[in-house]
Every structure is written in C-alpha cells, then in structure tokens.
Scaffold this motif. Structure first.
Motif, short mmCIF file in Angstrom:
data_model
loop_
_atom_site.label_atom_id
_atom_site.label_comp_id
_atom_site.label_asym_id
_atom_site.label_seq_id
_atom_site.Cartn_x
_atom_site.Cartn_y
_atom_site.Cartn_z
N TRP A 83 0.79 -1.22 0.00
CA TRP A 83 0.00 0.00 0.00
C TRP A 83 0.83 1.28 0.00
O TRP A 83 0.32 2.33 -0.39
CB TRP A 83 -0.92 0.02 1.22
CG TRP A 83 -1.59 -1.30 1.47
CD1 TRP A 83 -1.25 -2.24 2.39
CD2 TRP A 83 -2.70 -1.83 0.74
NE1 TRP A 83 -2.08 -3.32 2.30
CE2 TRP A 83 -2.99 -3.12 1.31
CE3 TRP A 83 -3.48 -1.37 -0.30
CZ2 TRP A 83 -4.01 -3.91 0.84
CZ3 TRP A 83 -4.52 -2.17 -0.77
CH2 TRP A 83 -4.77 -3.43 -0.21
N MET A 108 -3.89 3.03 -8.23
CA MET A 108 -3.85 1.58 -8.33
C MET A 108 -3.49 1.13 -9.73
O MET A 108 -2.74 0.16 -9.93
CB MET A 108 -5.20 0.98 -7.93
CG MET A 108 -5.22 -0.55 -7.91
SD MET A 108 -6.85 -1.22 -7.55
CE MET A 108 -7.72 -0.76 -9.06
N LEU A 109 -3.99 1.85 -10.73
CA LEU A 109 -3.73 1.46 -12.12
C LEU A 109 -2.29 1.73 -12.53
O LEU A 109 -1.80 1.12 -13.48
CB LEU A 109 -4.69 2.21 -13.05
CG LEU A 109 -6.18 1.93 -12.84
CD1 LEU A 109 -7.03 2.74 -13.81
CD2 LEU A 109 -6.47 0.44 -13.01
N LEU A 113 0.27 1.10 -10.63
CA LEU A 113 1.16 0.18 -9.92
C LEU A 113 1.70 -0.89 -10.87
O LEU A 113 1.16 -1.13 -11.95
CB LEU A 113 0.39 -0.51 -8.78
CG LEU A 113 0.07 0.34 -7.55
CD1 LEU A 113 -0.78 -0.47 -6.59
CD2 LEU A 113 1.35 0.81 -6.88
N GLY A 143 2.35 -4.62 -12.16
CA GLY A 143 1.40 -5.71 -12.29
C GLY A 143 1.49 -6.72 -11.16
O GLY A 143 0.47 -7.23 -10.67
N THR A 181 2.34 -6.16 -8.07
CA THR A 181 1.76 -5.60 -6.85
C THR A 181 0.24 -5.69 -6.88
O THR A 181 -0.40 -6.04 -5.87
CB THR A 181 2.19 -4.14 -6.66
OG1 THR A 181 3.62 -4.06 -6.68
CG2 THR A 181 1.67 -3.58 -5.35
N GLN A 182 -0.36 -5.40 -8.03
CA GLN A 182 -1.81 -5.54 -8.16
C GLN A 182 -2.24 -6.99 -7.99
O GLN A 182 -3.25 -7.28 -7.32
CB GLN A 182 -2.26 -5.00 -9.52
CG GLN A 182 -2.00 -3.52 -9.73
CD GLN A 182 -2.54 -3.03 -11.06
OE1 GLN A 182 -3.41 -3.64 -11.66
NE2 GLN A 182 -2.01 -1.91 -11.52
N ARG A 207 -2.05 -7.94 -4.32
CA ARG A 207 -3.18 -7.37 -3.59
C ARG A 207 -4.44 -8.23 -3.76
O ARG A 207 -5.11 -8.57 -2.78
CB ARG A 207 -3.47 -5.95 -4.10
CG ARG A 207 -2.62 -4.86 -3.49
CD ARG A 207 -3.13 -3.52 -3.98
NE ARG A 207 -2.35 -2.40 -3.45
CZ ARG A 207 -2.64 -1.12 -3.69
NH1 ARG A 207 -3.67 -0.82 -4.48
NH2 ARG A 207 -1.91 -0.16 -3.16
N GLY A 208 -4.74 -8.56 -5.01
CA GLY A 208 -5.93 -9.36 -5.26
C GLY A 208 -5.87 -10.73 -4.61
O GLY A 208 -6.85 -11.21 -4.03
#
Length: 214
Positions: free
Chosen positions: A47, A66-67, A69, A71, A73-74, A77-78
């Motif tokens: 974060w 968020m967009l 960041l 790939g 890291t996203q 997170r998910g």
C-alpha cells in the motif's frame, strides 16, 4: 470431534497470520549488501513506500494510483484479499459444520459443510502462498539481475508470516476434509463368533445332533 477441533485451530491460526500480513509494513527492505555507509532504510508493502533515517523517524507515501502500480503488486493485492475472504467464509462454515456445535442440521449435512470449509481454507492458503511467492520472486529476480542498477531489496518479515499462515491454512483445510471420513464401527456387544441375529440356538443344536448321529 478432536480432529475437527485441532484442524479448525490450525486453519484459523493460519488465517489470522495471513490477515496480519496485509497491514504489515516490511514486505521488502533495502539491502545492506555492497553499501559502505547506511543512513536511510527504504521499505514498502502493498500500500505504501517509506524511508527511515538514522534517527528512527519514518516518512511514508501511499501509492497514488492503483492502475499505475506494477502488475505484480496488483496481483498480490488481489490474491491476499481473496485469501482473507476465503478464510473468513471457511471459518464460518467450519463453525457451522463441526460436530461440537449445535447448528447445521443432521450429521450428513454437517459433514458436507465441514468439507466445504476445508476446501475454502485450502484455497485461502493457496492464494496467500501464490501472492507471497510472486512478490518474493520479483524481489529475488531483481536482486540477482546485474542489469538492475536501481536500489535492490531483500525479503521482508511479512512474506515469512504469510508463508507460515498459508501452510497452516492448507494443513488445517486438509485435516478438515479428512475428518469427515469415518471407519465403520462394530457394536461392542456383537462378538466375532456370535451367531447372526435370528439364528436360534435350538436349530443349531438340532443340526449338530443330526450330523453326529449320521
């Protein structure tokens, strides 16, 4: 029942550890390798990114978009959020399906709910394990890449906590799934050499006497 309680404790403990990794600060920490003098320590999580100076004061900056960041890291997170949600529903289903609780219906339906809870915990552990491993792979690949001239990082404490929680979730989920498998029990008052029900002792004696005289 004892196996179900032990499995639930393992899985719930793993879920708590996985949940605690989301707000944990140190997912990656700047390395000390090759540095002569160290004045600042850089670290980040899913974060925000922060820097701590020699006096111990920290300055943090949240990720603005968020967009924007990376790939990985996203994806992490998910996966971690999915792991937390699956573990929550697994805990609820386990409490409903365990034999020590008074809710959930008959024994057969409670066994199905317990098995479903075990599957939820296994999926939760798999998501957390994948997220932590993906993040660790990115750190190690950049650390050993000689073409990367930017600051390099090492694995933070949050990754090890996430791995431990993932293993506990998977072990607890497997134990919950196997706890519904029960071996058939023979009644204690049924001896091995006892004649089957309905077989009269008089008929047995008549048959014995007939064979003896023949």
């Amino acid at each position: 029942m004892f196996q179900e309680i032990l499995a639930f404790i393992l899985a719930a403990s793993g879920w708590v550890l996985v949940t605690s990794t989301l707000p944990t600060d140190y997912w990656k920490v700047s390395t000390l390798d090759g540095s002569v003098t160290i004045t600042n320590t850089y670290w980040s999580n899913l974060w925000k990114s922060c820097v701590t100076d020699s006096t111990g004061s920290s300055s943090c900056k949240d990720f603005p978009s968020m967009l924007a960041l990376d790939g990985y890291t996203q994806a992490c997170r998910g996966l971690m959020i999915a792991a937390v949600c699956l573990g929550f529903f697994g805990s609820v289903f386990a409490l409903v399906g365990m034999k020590c609780t008074k809710i959930g219906g008959s024994g057969k339906s409670k066994s199905r709910v317990t098995c479903f809870a075990g599957i939820d915990f296994i999926l939760s552990g798999g998501c957390s394990l994948s997220g932590c491993s993906l993040y660790a792979y990115k750190i190690t690949s950049e650390f050993y890449d000689p073409m990367v001239v930017e600051m390099k990082y090492e694995l933070g404490a949050a990754l090890f906590i996430g791995w431990a929680g993932s293993i506990l979730c998977i072990l607890g989920g497997i134990a919950l799934c196997f706890s519904i498998v029960q071996s058939p029990k023979v009644p204690s008052n049924w001896a091995v050499n006892q004649p089957p029900p309905g077989y009269s002792s008089s008929v047995r004696m008549q048959h014995f006497d007939k064979n003896m005289y023949v």
